[in-house]
Motif scaffolding. Structure first.
Motif, PDB file in Angstrom:
ATOM      1  N   ALA A 172       0.853  -1.193   0.000  1.00 45.16           N
ATOM      2  CA  ALA A 172       0.000   0.000   0.000  1.00 45.16           C
ATOM      3  C   ALA A 172       0.890   1.244   0.000  1.00 45.16           C
ATOM      4  O   ALA A 172       1.906   1.290   0.688  1.00 45.16           O
ATOM      5  CB  ALA A 172      -0.910   0.008   1.215  1.00 45.16           C
ATOM      6  N   VAL A 173       0.499   2.237  -0.802  1.00 42.24           N
ATOM      7  CA  VAL A 173       1.286   3.464  -0.946  1.00 42.24           C
ATOM      8  C   VAL A 173       0.375   4.664  -0.738  1.00 42.24           C
ATOM      9  O   VAL A 173      -0.766   4.679  -1.206  1.00 42.24           O
ATOM     10  CB  VAL A 173       1.915   3.557  -2.355  1.00 42.24           C
ATOM     11  N   SER A 174       0.885   5.676  -0.027  1.00 44.14           N
ATOM     12  CA  SER A 174       0.148   6.921   0.108  1.00 44.14           C
ATOM     13  C   SER A 174       1.113   8.092  -0.019  1.00 44.14           C
ATOM     14  O   SER A 174       2.282   7.982   0.366  1.00 44.14           O
ATOM     15  CB  SER A 174      -0.582   6.983   1.450  1.00 44.14           C
ATOM     16  N   CYS A 175       0.631   9.182  -0.585  1.00 42.80           N
ATOM     17  CA  CYS A 175       1.442  10.384  -0.758  1.00 42.80           C
ATOM     18  C   CYS A 175       0.730  11.539  -0.046  1.00 42.80           C
ATOM     19  O   CYS A 175      -0.432  11.822  -0.350  1.00 42.80           O
ATOM     20  CB  CYS A 175       1.610  10.721  -2.243  1.00 42.80           C
ATOM     21  N   GLY A 176       1.436  12.192   0.886  1.00 44.73           N
ATOM     22  CA  GLY A 176       0.794  13.296   1.595  1.00 44.73           C
ATOM     23  C   GLY A 176       1.398  13.527   2.961  1.00 44.73           C
ATOM     24  O   GLY A 176       2.562  13.211   3.204  1.00 44.73           O
ATOM     25  N   VAL A 177       0.584  14.047   3.860  1.00 42.51           N
ATOM     26  CA  VAL A 177       1.046  14.445   5.191  1.00 42.51           C
ATOM     27  C   VAL A 177       1.286  13.221   6.074  1.00 42.51           C
ATOM     28  O   VAL A 177       0.912  12.095   5.723  1.00 42.51           O
ATOM     29  CB  VAL A 177       0.023  15.396   5.853  1.00 42.51           C
ATOM     30  N   THR A 178       1.889  13.463   7.238  1.00 44.82           N
ATOM     31  CA  THR A 178       2.238  12.376   8.161  1.00 44.82           C
ATOM     32  C   THR A 178       1.028  11.538   8.551  1.00 44.82           C
ATOM     33  O   THR A 178       1.124  10.321   8.730  1.00 44.82           O
ATOM     34  CB  THR A 178       2.885  12.966   9.440  1.00 44.82           C
ATOM     35  N   GLN A 179      -0.144  12.183   8.676  1.00 46.59           N
ATOM     36  CA  GLN A 179      -1.359  11.466   9.101  1.00 46.59           C
ATOM     37  C   GLN A 179      -1.800  10.406   8.098  1.00 46.59           C
ATOM     38  O   GLN A 179      -2.652   9.569   8.418  1.00 46.59           O
ATOM     39  CB  GLN A 179      -2.503  12.456   9.337  1.00 46.59           C
ATOM     40  N   CYS A 180      -1.229  10.415   6.900  1.00 51.94           N
ATOM     41  CA  CYS A 180      -1.567   9.382   5.905  1.00 51.94           C
ATOM     42  C   CYS A 180      -1.135   7.998   6.383  1.00 51.94           C
ATOM     43  O   CYS A 180      -1.577   6.984   5.826  1.00 51.94           O
ATOM     44  CB  CYS A 180      -0.908   9.687   4.562  1.00 51.94           C
ATOM     45  N   GLN A 181      -0.281   7.956   7.407  1.00 48.91           N
ATOM     46  CA  GLN A 181       0.111   6.660   7.978  1.00 48.91           C
ATOM     47  C   GLN A 181      -1.113   5.917   8.505  1.00 48.91           C
ATOM     48  O   GLN A 181      -1.185   4.683   8.431  1.00 48.91           O
ATOM     49  CB  GLN A 181       1.130   6.858   9.106  1.00 48.91           C
ATOM     50  N   GLU A 182      -2.089   6.665   9.023  1.00 51.27           N
ATOM     51  CA  GLU A 182      -3.324   6.041   9.523  1.00 51.27           C
ATOM     52  C   GLU A 182      -4.062   5.344   8.377  1.00 51.27           C
ATOM     53  O   GLU A 182      -4.601   4.244   8.548  1.00 51.27           O
ATOM     54  CB  GLU A 182      -4.220   7.098  10.160  1.00 51.27           C
ATOM     55  N   THR A 183      -4.085   5.991   7.217  1.00 51.43           N
ATOM     56  CA  THR A 183      -4.737   5.409   6.047  1.00 51.43           C
ATOM     57  C   THR A 183      -4.020   4.141   5.611  1.00 51.43           C
ATOM     58  O   THR A 183      -4.654   3.136   5.256  1.00 51.43           O
ATOM     59  CB  THR A 183      -4.763   6.433   4.890  1.00 51.43           C
ATOM     60  N   LEU A 184      -2.686   4.172   5.659  1.00 50.60           N
ATOM     61  CA  LEU A 184      -1.902   2.988   5.296  1.00 50.60           C
ATOM     62  C   LEU A 184      -2.138   1.850   6.294  1.00 50.60           C
ATOM     63  O   LEU A 184      -2.212   0.683   5.899  1.00 50.60           O
ATOM     64  CB  LEU A 184      -0.416   3.346   5.235  1.00 50.60           C
ATOM     65  N   ARG A 185      -2.268   2.185   7.565  1.00 47.71           N
ATOM     66  CA  ARG A 185      -2.551   1.154   8.568  1.00 47.71           C
ATOM     67  C   ARG A 185      -3.912   0.507   8.317  1.00 47.71           C
ATOM     68  O   ARG A 185      -4.093  -0.693   8.516  1.00 47.71           O
ATOM     69  CB  ARG A 185      -2.511   1.753   9.981  1.00 47.71           C
ATOM     70  N   THR A 186      -4.871   1.317   7.857  1.00 49.92           N
ATOM     71  CA  THR A 186      -6.192   0.760   7.503  1.00 49.92           C
ATOM     72  C   THR A 186      -6.055  -0.215   6.339  1.00 49.92           C
ATOM     73  O   THR A 186      -6.655  -1.298   6.342  1.00 49.92           O
ATOM     74  CB  THR A 186      -7.171   1.889   7.128  1.00 49.92           C
ATOM     75  N   ALA A 187      -5.261   0.171   5.338  1.00 49.74           N
ATOM     76  CA  ALA A 187      -5.035  -0.710   4.187  1.00 49.74           C
ATOM     77  C   ALA A 187      -4.366  -2.010   4.629  1.00 49.74           C
ATOM     78  O   ALA A 187      -4.708  -3.104   4.149  1.00 49.74           O
ATOM     79  CB  ALA A 187      -4.170  -0.003   3.145  1.00 49.74           C
ATOM     80  N   MET A 188      -3.441  -1.905   5.586  1.00 53.15           N
ATOM     81  CA  MET A 188      -2.763  -3.112   6.079  1.00 53.15           C
ATOM     82  C   MET A 188      -3.702  -3.958   6.935  1.00 53.15           C
ATOM     83  O   MET A 188      -3.580  -5.182   6.985  1.00 53.15           O
ATOM     84  CB  MET A 188      -1.500  -2.722   6.853  1.00 53.15           C
ATOM     85  N   ALA A 189      -4.668  -3.306   7.587  1.00 52.92           N
ATOM     86  CA  ALA A 189      -5.669  -4.053   8.357  1.00 52.92           C
ATOM     87  C   ALA A 189      -6.598  -4.832   7.430  1.00 52.92           C
ATOM     88  O   ALA A 189      -7.067  -5.920   7.773  1.00 52.92           O
ATOM     89  CB  ALA A 189      -6.470  -3.107   9.237  1.00 52.92           C
ATOM     90  N   ILE A 190      -6.849  -4.277   6.252  1.00 51.25           N
ATOM     91  CA  ILE A 190      -7.674  -4.988   5.260  1.00 51.25           C
ATOM     92  C   ILE A 190      -6.915  -6.191   4.706  1.00 51.25           C
ATOM     93  O   ILE A 190      -7.496  -7.234   4.425  1.00 51.25           O
ATOM     94  CB  ILE A 190      -8.099  -4.047   4.117  1.00 51.25           C
ATOM     95  N   GLY A 191      -5.577  -6.034   4.566  1.00 50.83           N
ATOM     96  CA  GLY A 191      -4.811  -7.182   4.068  1.00 50.83           C
ATOM     97  C   GLY A 191      -3.507  -6.865   3.376  1.00 50.83           C
ATOM     98  O   GLY A 191      -2.807  -7.781   2.932  1.00 50.83           O
ATOM     99  N   ALA A 192      -3.148  -5.584   3.245  1.00 55.84           N
ATOM    100  CA  ALA A 192      -1.865  -5.233   2.628  1.00 55.84           C
ATOM    101  C   ALA A 192      -0.720  -5.709   3.530  1.00 55.84           C
ATOM    102  O   ALA A 192      -0.848  -5.726   4.752  1.00 55.84           O
ATOM    103  CB  ALA A 192      -1.774  -3.729   2.397  1.00 55.84           C
ATOM    104  N   ASP A 193       0.406  -6.109   2.913  1.00 57.74           N
ATOM    105  CA  ASP A 193       1.530  -6.672   3.674  1.00 57.74           C
ATOM    106  C   ASP A 193       2.438  -5.599   4.259  1.00 57.74           C
ATOM    107  O   ASP A 193       3.015  -5.792   5.330  1.00 57.74           O
ATOM    108  CB  ASP A 193       2.346  -7.604   2.769  1.00 57.74           C
TER     109      ASP A 193
END
Length: 249
Positions: free
Chosen positions: A60-81
């Protein structure tokens, strides 16, 4: 096969959006943010391909502010490695994001890139197409069905006249439509597991990409309030008003 899934942090779709008092943009202070719904569908599709044994790793990849880490964690909770954040405080436009993703494609060498067809904040619907052009990769946009077989990608996409099926060579870019799938509910155990998954933080300079803005926003304003309707006594009055006042006939 490795899959790259870009995800964007946007204002939650349940939030009523307000414009800043100075007209410089949308007010996101103290507003709930979440993953772009179309990107959530992209993550779900990548996970389903992994469950079928077609995909070996989801990044999972995100581009933006530091808080985008939360979005990436959600993606990893869905199943991203694992996740990669390209941290940037500036507002990123679609071309800048596409250039960053192109640099990550060169670095990670995925066999497939799946992303939402558009973000619900700017509705640009450009990043996927720009990435495919920059990377000289075949693309299947507005996908409602995705299959991988015999080293090729079969994409069923929605067009004005109905459905169109494309056969694409890999690596390829796919943008997801609403009818592709329904994302799964993220459970608490998976949220806890996501906290332990690796998350790499990069800067645009690390990828050698210039993300300076090429477009300037002059003013942002809300649409005008809809006026109240009126009742007319008969058809003749209605026709007269449509002809003389509304000037639509």
């Amino acid at each position: 096969m490795k899959v790259l899934v870009p995800v964007k942090r946007v204002v939650d779709y349940n939030v009523k959006v307000r414009v800043k008092s100075d007209g410089t943009g949308v007010d996101i202070a103290n507003v709930k943010m979440s993953m772009n719904p179309f990107d959530e569908i992209a993550v779900e599709e990548a996970v389903r391909l992994k469950e079928k044994g077609v995909v070996t790793e989801i990044v999972a990849v995100s581009c933006g502010v530091t808080q985008c880490q939360e979005t990436l964690r959600t993606a990893m909770a869905i199943g991203a490695d694992r996740g990669i954040l390209v941290e940037c405080a500036d507002e990123l436009q679609p071309l800048a994001v596409a250039k960053l993703l192109k640099a990550l494609v060169d670095k990670e060498q995925p066999g497939l890139v799946i992303l939402g067809k558009q973000a619900i904040d700017d509705d640009c619907n450009q990043t996927g197409q720009m990435l495919a052009a920059l990377g000289k990769m075949p693309q299947g946009t507005f996908a409602s069905k995705v299959e991988v077989a015999d080293g090729k990608l079969k994409v069923t996409r929605e067009i004005d006249g109905g459905l169109e099926t494309l056969s694409l060579n890999l690596p390829a870019v796919v943008t997801t439509d609403l009818r592709l799938n329904e994302p799964r509910y993220v459970t608490l155990p998976n949220i806890m597991k996501a906290k332990k998954k690796p998350l790499e933080v990069l800067k645009p300079a690390d990828l050698g990409v210039d993300v300076s803005s090429k477009i300037k926003t002059l003013k942002v304003s809300e649409p005008p309030k809809r006026g109240a309707g009126i009742k007319v006594p008969d058809v003749a009055t209605l026709v007269a008003k449509l002809k003389n006042e509304a000037k639509v006939i």
